[in-house]
Design an enzyme around this catalytic site. Structure first.
Site, PDB file in Angstrom:
ATOM      1  N   CYS A  87     -19.084 -17.661  42.457  1.00  0.00           N
ATOM      2  CA  CYS A  87     -19.676 -18.940  42.873  1.00  0.00           C
ATOM      3  C   CYS A  87     -20.179 -18.837  44.320  1.00  0.00           C
ATOM      4  CB  CYS A  87     -18.677 -20.075  42.684  1.00  0.00           C
ATOM      5  SG  CYS A  87     -19.417 -21.731  42.785  1.00  0.00           S
ATOM      6  N   HIS A 173     -17.256 -19.427  37.008  1.00  0.00           N
ATOM      7  CA  HIS A 173     -15.853 -19.222  37.371  1.00  0.00           C
ATOM      8  C   HIS A 173     -15.105 -18.517  36.231  1.00  0.00           C
ATOM      9  CE1 HIS A 173     -15.649 -21.545  41.130  1.00  0.00           C
ATOM     10  NE2 HIS A 173     -16.609 -22.273  40.596  1.00  0.00           N
ATOM     11  N   GLU A 175     -12.254 -17.260  36.340  1.00  0.00           N
ATOM     12  CA  GLU A 175     -10.817 -17.516  36.457  1.00  0.00           C
ATOM     13  C   GLU A 175     -10.383 -18.799  35.760  1.00  0.00           C
ATOM     14  OE1 GLU A 175     -12.586 -19.593  40.098  1.00  0.00           O
ATOM     15  OE2 GLU A 175     -13.059 -17.923  38.757  1.00  0.00           O
ATOM     16  N   SER A 226      18.636 -27.397  43.475  1.00  0.00           N
ATOM     17  CA  SER A 226      18.289 -28.710  42.935  1.00  0.00           C
ATOM     18  C   SER A 226      18.502 -28.794  41.432  1.00  0.00           C
ATOM     19  CB  SER A 226      16.820 -29.013  43.244  1.00  0.00           C
ATOM     20  OG  SER A 226      15.983 -28.099  42.544  1.00  0.00           O
TER      21      SER A 226
END
Length: 512
Positions: A87, A173, A175, A226
């Site tokens: 791009c 793109h 990806e 957590s």
């Protein structure tokens, strides 16, 4: 960090585009380690380039004519190694090599059909036409003199190009998962790069253990746990590294979902991570009183969390803090120069810079699905591996505006209803996250024969692979109706339930 470009891999030069980390992730999926360096830091770029086997120039939000990135592109080209521009990166290559870049005759956004003119190395094995994901106003209108045009679209006459058998550019793109044959394009380019395909995160437990062992030495450490997969895996790695010198600490900040504390303690104990419990709910609620701004909430939670954790560490005599920070945490906190901060992450931006504890972050350069592979190797139960993520600040960022005890009670119960119904429908394992948000909106309703005025709850359920992008889950209508009916029936303060159908981007997964 478990691995760096000290060994051959791919360097992704980040021009500020939203998909830079998706590029790195897709390359890792193909077995090649990849790292990111910001184009704004020429010193960091210059240091990293000699160690790279190949370089990808990412997309970016601006125009190549208004940028200051020519020098970065020139540095990459001088390296003499395989280059792939995507791009913005494609346009930048064309510009610095003498091509023409200008406003596209037909700006393209979303699915676009590309026509192959010359397969070359990059498009080898692909069909003559296929759909790709475009997002551009500008385009390469004329290729550099020595370039071979590989593909075109109505709005991009040079949609793909090749120079000297080692420099390539694509306007689309590869990806993004919406692009057909994106994986094949990257695979073809990586075959030219020739970097070893040895990136197997699930096999890196021993390497991570040795790294933590070396970093902590003979000191004591606390691990902030957590109950999520990230903090659990980080703690297990540290436990293997330093044994009884690790003290898992679970801080009950009073902002956990319903039943979370009991579930977490039980799971951690099963894994040999019996936590030191700290009840600090009143302290957190007092600090959050009157705080409505989302970023300020995160900072407050981070500050109080650090204070409580430091007190616990001081009592233990620990010098180090082990955290489950992963790559998307770093990204969303704007930790890379030139990127906008999306939101402060509790693990990254919420902790004070003057914190006494030294940070150990064994998972800082791993994505969520890579952490799950590590978890499998470590014997973590599937119920924890695939547990949906809960934000560090907990329900504090699922209540819009200032937090009160009443609002926490409402969102906690609404969230529990969403979880119960989604899981009862057998959809829990298919979704990335599903939860309730108590919005700042109020609405008119009807209770019996009387007008009522109450809260609006938003339900959010998304599908994702790596939290970098997400799409709203298409929950069955009957399920949404059942969730809405239960919430408004069981929580009389709520008169309206809405469903969030926004993708990421443009939104984030969490509301705050």
């Amino acid at each position: 960090m478990a691995k760096t470009l000290d060994s051959p891999g791919v360097l992704v030069v980040d021009f500020g585009g939203q998909y830079a980390h998706l590029i790195a992730r897709r390359i890792r999926e193909l077995g090649v380690y990849s790292e990111i360096v910001p184009a704004t830091s020429l010193d960091a770029l210059g240091e990293a380039l000699p160690r790279a086997a190949g370089v990808v120039l990412s997309g970016g939000p601006g125009s190549v004519w208004g940028s200051r990135h020519d020098e970065a592109a020139a540095m990459v080209l001088q390296l003499g190694k395989p280059v792939l521009g995507i791009c913005y990166g494609h346009q930048l290559l064309a510009k610095v090599l003498g091509g023409e870049v200008g406003r596209s005759p037909l700006p393209e956004f979303g699915p676009t059909e590309v026509e192959v003119l010359d397969y070359g190395i990059l498009l080898n094995g692909l069909p003559s036409r296929f759909k790709v994901w475009m997002s551009h106003y500008d385009a390469v209108l004329r290729p550099p003199g020595e370039a071979k045009v590989l593909a075109r679209t109505p709005g991009s006459p040079v949609a793909a190009m090749e120079l000297w058998g080692r420099v390539f550019g694509v306007q689309w793109h590869p990806e993004v998962r919406h692009t057909q044959y994106g994986r094949e394009v990257l695979d073809n380019w990586l075959s030219l790069v020739g970097a070893p395909r040895t990136w197997r995160p699930g096999d890196m437990v021993s390497e991570l253990v040795e790294s933590v062992k070396k970093e902590v030495g003979d000191a004591l450490a606390v691990a902030a746990v957590s109950g999520g997969v990230d903090s659990t895996v980080a703690a297990l790695i540290a436990k293997k590294a330093i044994g009884s010198r690790l003290y898992p600490v679970f801080i009950d900040h009073g902002l956990h979902p319903e039943g979370e504390v009991e579930r977490v303690v039980k799971l951690l104990s099963r894994l040999g991570l019996e936590p030191v419990m700290v009840d600090a709910g009143e302290e957190f609620l007092a600090a959050l009183e009157g705080v409505g701004d989302p970023e300020e909430k995160r900072r407050v939670v981070g500050r109080v969390y650090a204070e409580v954790l430091e007190r616990a560490a001081r009592d233990i005599g620990a010098e180090y803090l082990v955290q489950g920070t992963i790559y998307p945490d770093v990204i969303e906190s704007g930790a890379r120069p030139g990127a906008d901060t999306i939101k402060t992450h509790h693990n990254v931006g919420g902790l004070p810079k003057d914190m006494r504890l030294k940070l150990v972050e064994p998972l800082r350069y791993f994505y969520k699905d890579e952490v799950r592979l590590l978890a499998e190797k470590l014997g973590v139960p599937r119920e924890l591996i695939w547990k949906q993520p809960v934000p560090g600040p907990g329900l504090a960022v699922r209540v819009e505006g200032p937090i009160t005890r009443e609002k926490l009670r409402i969102v906690r119960r609404a969230d529990a209803i969403v979880r119960e119904e989604v899981e009862a429908a057998g959809l829990g394992g298919k979704l990335w996250q599903y939860f309730a948000v108590l919005t700042a909106s109020m609405a008119t309703g009807v209770r019996g024969d009387s007008r009522s005025y109450g809260y609006v709850v938003a339900v959010r359920a998304v599908e994702s692979v790596d939290a970098m992008t997400a799409k709203p889950a298409e929950l069955p209508w009957w399920l949404l109706e059942r969730i809405a009916r239960r919430i408004t029936s069981e929580i009389p303060e709520v008169v309206r339930v809405v469903y969030d159908i926004t993708s990421k981007p443009p939104s984030t997964i969490e509301w705050e």
